[in-house]
Design an enzyme around this catalytic site. Structure first.
Site, mmCIF file in Angstrom:
data_model
loop_
_atom_site.group_PDB
_atom_site.id
_atom_site.type_symbol
_atom_site.label_atom_id
_atom_site.label_comp_id
_atom_site.label_asym_id
_atom_site.label_seq_id
_atom_site.Cartn_x
_atom_site.Cartn_y
_atom_site.Cartn_z
ATOM 1 N N GLY A 31 -7.173 -5.640 -10.054
ATOM 2 C CA GLY A 31 -6.258 -6.387 -9.207
ATOM 3 C C GLY A 31 -5.526 -5.415 -8.316
ATOM 4 O O GLY A 31 -5.454 -4.217 -8.618
ATOM 5 N N GLY A 32 -5.014 -5.914 -7.225
ATOM 6 C CA GLY A 32 -4.314 -5.026 -6.300
ATOM 7 C C GLY A 32 -5.219 -3.879 -5.902
ATOM 8 O O GLY A 32 -6.344 -4.076 -5.454
ATOM 9 N N ASP A 33 -4.723 -2.674 -6.114
ATOM 10 C CA ASP A 33 -5.519 -1.489 -5.768
ATOM 11 C C ASP A 33 -5.971 -0.734 -7.017
ATOM 12 O O ASP A 33 -6.288 0.446 -6.947
ATOM 13 C CB ASP A 33 -4.721 -0.567 -4.846
ATOM 14 C CG ASP A 33 -3.462 -0.019 -5.502
ATOM 15 O OD1 ASP A 33 -3.105 -0.467 -6.610
ATOM 16 O OD2 ASP A 33 -2.828 0.862 -4.900
ATOM 17 N N GLU A 34 -6.042 -1.417 -8.149
ATOM 18 C CA GLU A 34 -6.440 -0.770 -9.399
ATOM 19 C C GLU A 34 -7.860 -1.143 -9.780
ATOM 20 O O GLU A 34 -8.248 -2.308 -9.744
ATOM 21 C CB GLU A 34 -5.488 -1.152 -10.539
ATOM 22 C CG GLU A 34 -4.131 -0.517 -10.402
ATOM 23 C CD GLU A 34 -3.282 -0.679 -11.656
ATOM 24 O OE1 GLU A 34 -3.797 -1.143 -12.697
ATOM 25 O OE2 GLU A 34 -2.099 -0.343 -11.587
#
Length: 123
Positions: A31-34
């Protein structure tokens, strides 16, 4: 730059990570930038460090998105089975702790999980 540009950065990151791995390894976006990377049956800690360092290096290379040059940095936390945990949940938790420890040290690093939080980071 907008959502489309952000999506393109994520696609390029996923592609670059995949390019560092074997066919049997897995890259998934949490999720996000992970992202999470699962490398099965890789028992050589030095080889794990080499792969993680290679990932950091290829992510730092210039990306071109919508005609603009972008540069990203990465903080990579590493957990090893069975040393750091016996199940996926535990391994993800300690890898996350290692990543945040790396960020506290200035970021753009590879940090292995350390049982002793006062020990110097291993990269």
């Amino acid at each position: 730059m907008g959502h489309a540009a952000g999506d393109e950065v994520l696609r390029q990151v996923a592609s670059r990570l995949s390019g560092c791995l074997r066919e049997v390894d897995t890259v998934a976006r949490l999720g996000g930038d992970e992202f999470i990377v699962l490398m099965e049956n890789l028992e050589d800690v030095d080889r794990v460090a080499q792969v993680a360092t290679r990932m950091k290096t290829v992510l730092a290379d210039r990306m071109t998105v919508e005609g603009r040059d972008l540069f990203v940095t990465s903080s990579i936390g590493v957990a090893l089975f069975p040393r750091d945990g016996a199940d996926l949940s535990t391994l993800m938790k300690v890898a996350d702790l290692a990543m945040y420890r790396g960020k506290q040290l200035g970021g753009n690093v590879v940090t292995f999980h350390q049982r002793d939080p006062d020990a110097p980071p291993r990269a």
